[in-house]
Every structure is written in structure tokens, then in C-alpha cells.
Design an enzyme around this catalytic site. Structure first.
Site, PDB file in Angstrom:
ATOM      1  N   ALA A   1      -1.736   1.127  -0.271  1.00  0.00           N
ATOM      2  CA  ALA A   1      -0.561   2.009  -0.126  1.00  0.00           C
ATOM      3  C   ALA A   1       0.678   1.320  -0.663  1.00  0.00           C
ATOM      4  O   ALA A   1       0.772   0.090  -0.679  1.00  0.00           O
ATOM      5  CB  ALA A   1      -0.342   2.365   1.348  1.00  0.00           C
TER       6      ALA A   1
ATOM      7  N   ASP B   1      -6.660  -0.858  -9.971  1.00  0.00           N
ATOM      8  CA  ASP B   1      -5.647   0.105  -9.534  1.00  0.00           C
ATOM      9  C   ASP B   1      -6.347   1.345  -8.976  1.00  0.00           C
ATOM     10  O   ASP B   1      -7.079   2.025  -9.698  1.00  0.00           O
ATOM     11  CB  ASP B   1      -4.776   0.460 -10.743  1.00  0.00           C
ATOM     12  CG  ASP B   1      -3.654   1.431 -10.397  1.00  0.00           C
ATOM     13  OD1 ASP B   1      -3.678   2.009  -9.302  1.00  0.00           O
ATOM     14  OD2 ASP B   1      -2.763   1.611 -11.247  1.00  0.00           O
TER      15      ASP B   1
ATOM     16  N   ARG C   1      13.014   0.169  17.042  1.00  0.00           N
ATOM     17  CA  ARG C   1      11.697   0.055  16.419  1.00  0.00           C
ATOM     18  C   ARG C   1      10.689  -0.474  17.435  1.00  0.00           C
ATOM     19  O   ARG C   1      11.043  -1.037  18.466  1.00  0.00           O
ATOM     20  CB  ARG C   1      11.740  -0.892  15.208  1.00  0.00           C
ATOM     21  CG  ARG C   1      12.545  -0.352  14.026  1.00  0.00           C
ATOM     22  CD  ARG C   1      11.836   0.839  13.375  1.00  0.00           C
ATOM     23  NE  ARG C   1      12.571   1.313  12.220  1.00  0.00           N
ATOM     24  CZ  ARG C   1      13.514   2.257  12.255  1.00  0.00           C
ATOM     25  NH1 ARG C   1      13.837   2.810  13.420  1.00  0.00           N
ATOM     26  NH2 ARG C   1      14.108   2.651  11.154  1.00  0.00           N
TER      27      ARG C   1
ATOM     28  N   THR D   1       4.566   1.014   0.416  1.00  0.00           N
ATOM     29  CA  THR D   1       5.078   1.123   1.784  1.00  0.00           C
ATOM     30  C   THR D   1       6.595   1.030   1.929  1.00  0.00           C
ATOM     31  O   THR D   1       7.089   1.019   3.050  1.00  0.00           O
ATOM     32  CB  THR D   1       4.461   0.013   2.657  1.00  0.00           C
ATOM     33  OG1 THR D   1       4.814  -1.257   2.099  1.00  0.00           O
ATOM     34  CG2 THR D   1       2.952   0.132   2.706  1.00  0.00           C
TER      35      THR D   1
ATOM     36  N   GLY E   1      -5.232  -6.328   5.548  1.00  0.00           N
ATOM     37  CA  GLY E   1      -6.613  -6.495   5.095  1.00  0.00           C
ATOM     38  C   GLY E   1      -7.114  -7.912   5.257  1.00  0.00           C
ATOM     39  O   GLY E   1      -8.273  -8.142   5.638  1.00  0.00           O
TER      40      GLY E   1
ATOM     41  N   ASN F   1       5.828  -0.885  13.287  1.00  0.00           N
ATOM     42  CA  ASN F   1       6.278  -2.002  12.443  1.00  0.00           C
ATOM     43  C   ASN F   1       5.409  -3.243  12.691  1.00  0.00           C
ATOM     44  O   ASN F   1       5.532  -3.886  13.728  1.00  0.00           O
ATOM     45  CB  ASN F   1       7.738  -2.339  12.742  1.00  0.00           C
ATOM     46  CG  ASN F   1       8.692  -1.360  12.099  1.00  0.00           C
ATOM     47  OD1 ASN F   1       8.658  -0.165  12.402  1.00  0.00           O
ATOM     48  ND2 ASN F   1       9.529  -1.847  11.196  1.00  0.00           N
TER      49      ASN F   1
ATOM     50  N   TYR G   1       8.332   8.057   1.312  1.00  0.00           N
ATOM     51  CA  TYR G   1       7.169   7.283   1.753  1.00  0.00           C
ATOM     52  C   TYR G   1       6.411   8.016   2.859  1.00  0.00           C
ATOM     53  O   TYR G   1       5.198   8.198   2.797  1.00  0.00           O
ATOM     54  CB  TYR G   1       7.624   5.905   2.232  1.00  0.00           C
ATOM     55  CG  TYR G   1       6.609   5.180   3.053  1.00  0.00           C
ATOM     56  CD1 TYR G   1       5.356   4.860   2.514  1.00  0.00           C
ATOM     57  CD2 TYR G   1       6.858   4.812   4.377  1.00  0.00           C
ATOM     58  CE1 TYR G   1       4.404   4.198   3.275  1.00  0.00           C
ATOM     59  CE2 TYR G   1       5.918   4.150   5.141  1.00  0.00           C
ATOM     60  CZ  TYR G   1       4.686   3.849   4.582  1.00  0.00           C
ATOM     61  OH  TYR G   1       3.746   3.212   5.335  1.00  0.00           O
TER      62      TYR G   1
ATOM     63  N   GLY H   1      -7.353  -4.450   0.358  1.00  0.00           N
ATOM     64  CA  GLY H   1      -7.875  -5.384   1.363  1.00  0.00           C
ATOM     65  C   GLY H   1      -7.421  -6.813   1.213  1.00  0.00           C
ATOM     66  O   GLY H   1      -7.763  -7.652   2.048  1.00  0.00           O
TER      67      GLY H   1
END
Length: 361
Positions: A90, A67, A257, A92, A23, A218, A189, A18
């Protein structure tokens, strides 16, 4: 003017990852109105080089550094019994995941099983879990021939890319939509994000916990890392153009994209959190607009009056040729629609970058 987010009764909220880009943006919209807003984040140096939470994280947030792959990290949350869990933590990097697959699998998959294990240990079920997933789960997705036949051409191999066979012959990429496009990831990924979806879906269905999965395209905008070289092509192009350098463009410049502004993503998450689904729902979040990488490069270089971008024919293994969302179903399901176009978003990002650099001087 941005529309106001709908009011949500979130109760006590736990946000993994977060303190990151998304976040922090979400915290400014929701943290003040939640009963409590606990952020569990490792402050990884790739994202947080100075090892501290960003100033954009709302002051109402309580930060717990840890972690998510370690069981004892979750136990540090003490008496917290979250009504809402927003799972953002995550790894990424698409290219990076080829060389650091274990790290991506640990954070994205084991980090998720540690979450569900922790909920089991404390004997608690949230009212709603929201997972941010990725367009990477689709891989190349579905393509259409001239006669309308839909197929899944699969992954472009290293040999194909080396031979500059960028496109799938006589096929056109279709927008991805969760209820019609089969996930077929072509990167490590993407594979770990799909596994993460499966883990949480199996757990949520078994425990009767409503689960929202938002597959993001994206995401870019103010607050994104300007130092992480593995993610954020918009930030990378912005840095080069600002320095008066030529932006290098991979392949033939026609990679497609769907660039979606951070404020639009945050508002989509707010709208999704306002009302939990009955069981599991999967929605796509993007601008719904096809943009080639070359067009993006020109948009940014024009902003700074930098040299014209240069197509270099280089490539990155694991990259998909075409990724754009069909957001029609999301717009129907939520009181939401994207509001910031690419030109507006790029300009707002540059303003923020200028402020950050001035502050650092």
C-alpha cells in the site's frame, strides 16, 4: 512478557509488501512455520532507500521484487499457489496522497485488482486472504453531543483549519468500531483504502474465499522507516528530540490518535490468521487508548530531556481531529489484547534507533 502467538496452518503464504515495517515483523513470527513464505515487494526507495530488503525480514522468506500494479509482476510468481495471502502492499501517506492521488490509487486499488486478476488467471483460490486496512477509512468518524446524539460532522475544510477552528463545536469524538461506525474517509489515502476493502470484499464474497480486514490505527516501533518523511510521526518526533531539537506540534496539540506498538499489531495478525472467518470479517486493531499529539511529544522529549514541545498552530489538509479504536470486538473475536503501553513502546523504539545509528557509524 509477550504471549505466544497461536499456531496456524498457513500452508504456502504470499505476502505483498512483505519487506516493509509490518511484513518484516510478521515474518519473524510466522515465516519459519509456513510451508513457504513468498514476499512480493517493490522495495520502493521511499521506504527502502538503499534498495535492499531489511535485515529484520526473516531468512525463511523468499523475496520477489516487483510492482503489484503490473500484471507481469504477478506472473513472475510462477507456480506459486498460495494457501494464504496477506495483502500489505500500500501507499500510506495521508498528506502525500493529496498530491499523488494516482500513485495511491494505482497501488492500493489497481494493485488489489491485479491480485484478484492473477488468481483468476492461474485458476486458484486461497484458503484465506488477510488485508491490512487503515483507520483512515473512518475519516472523522462519529461524534456525540452532550445529550448523546450521534452525528458524522464530516471533513474539516481548509478554510476551517485556516481559521483555527480545530474542533467540531460541542461535539466529542467517539471510538471507531467496524460494526457500528460508518466509513467516511476524508483523505485520498483513506478513500483508496476503502475502495480496496470494497474490491476485495466483492471478490471474496463472489468466490467464497474467507477474507479478514484489519483496520490498523497508528502503528509504531522498531523496524519503521526513519527516513520516510511522509509517515511515522513517532519516528519523526524521536529523531528531533534525540538531536536535542524542539518538537513542533500542529494545531493546538489536541489532535487525538491511537498509537499501537508493532509487536501488538503483528500478534493481532497472527491471531487472525490462525482461524479464517466463514466469509468476511472486519476488525479494528489499536491500543484502544486516546493520546493527544502533545502528550506523545512530551513523552518523547522527556525521554531525551529535550526542550519542551512547541505548539505552532500549523495544520495539514486531510488530517482528522480524532482517531481511536474501540477494540472490544477484536479482543472478543481473537485470543489477543495489546500488551505494550505508550511509555514502554517509546522506550523500546528509542533503544532500537540507538542501535541502528550505532551500527551505521
Amino acid at each position: 512478557m509477550s504471549t505466544a502467538p497461536p499456531t496456524a496452518d498457513l500452508g504456502h503464504v504470499l505476502v505483498t509488501g512483505g519487506a516493509g515495517f509490518i511484513g518484516s515483523a510478521l515474518s519473524s513470527l510466522l515465516a519459519p512455520q509456513a510451508a513457504s513464505w513468498t514476499v512480493l515487494d517493490s522495495l520502493h526507495p521511499q521506504v527502502h532507500p538503499d534498495g535492499v530488503a531489511p535485515a529484520r525480514l526473516d531468512p525463511a522468506a523468499e523475496l520477489v521484487v516487483g510492482d503489484v500494479t503490473q500484471a507481469n509482476t504477478w506472473d513472475k510468481l510462477g507456480d506459486l499457489r498460495p494457501d494464504t495471502v496477506i495483502h500489505l502492499a500500500a501507499e500510506t501517506g495521508t498528506g502525500q496522497s493529496l498530491d499523488e492521488a494516482t500513485r495511491h490509487a494505482n497501488v492500493n486499488v489497481v494493485g488489489t485488482t491485479q491480485l484478484t486478476d492473477w488468481l483468476g488467471r492461474i485458476g486458484h483460490l486461497p484458503r484465506h486472504v488477510l488485508l491490512t486496512s487503515s483507520r483512515a477509512v473512518y475519516g472523522e468518524g462519529a461524534w456525540s453531543s452532550a445529550n448523546g446524539t450521534v452525528s458524522y460532522p464530516g471533513q474539516r475544510t481548509h478554510r476551517q483549519l485556516e481559521a483555527e477552528q480545530w474542533d467540531f463545536l460541542d461535539l466529542e469524538g467517539l471510538p471507531a468500531r467496524a460494526d457500528t461506525t460508518s466509513p467516511m474517509p476524508t483523505s485520498v489515502y483513506g478513500a483508496t483504502k476503502l475502495a480496496q476493502e470494497h474490491v476485495l470484499s466483492a471478490w471474496a464474497n463472489s468466490r467464497g474465499v474467507p477474507l479478514s480486514i484489519f483496520r490498523l490505527q497508528n502503528v509504531y516501533g522498531p523496524g519503521q522507516s526513519l527516513t520516510n518523511s511522509y509517515t511515522g510521526i513517532v519516528a519523526l518526533f524521536s529523531r528531533l528530540a534525540r538531536e536535542g531539537r524542539t518538537i513542533p506540534v500542529y494545531e493546538d496539540g489536541k489532535i487525538v490518535r491511537d498509537f499501537v506498538f508493532i509487536d501488538d499489531v503483528a500478534r493481532a495478525l497472527v491471531a487472525g490468521l490462525a482461524e479464517a472467518p466463514k466469509d468476511v470479517r472486519v476488525l479494528d486493531v489499536g491500543a484502544g487508548v486516546r493520546t493527544t499529539i502533545l502528550h506523545l511529544a512530551h513523552t518523547i522529549s522527556d525521554f531525551y530531556r529535550a526542550p519542551a514541545p512547541k505548539i505552532n498552530g500549523l495544520f495539514r489538509d486531510g488530517d482528522v481531529r480524532h482517531a481511536v479504536a474501540d477494540i472490544g470486538r477484536t479482543v472478543e473475536a481473537l485470543p489477543w489484547a495489546p500488551e505494550v503501553n505508550l511509555v514502554q513502546g517509546v522506550a523500546r523504539l528509542q533503544e532500537w534507533i540507538a542501535g541502528e545509528l550505532e551500527e551505521a557509524m
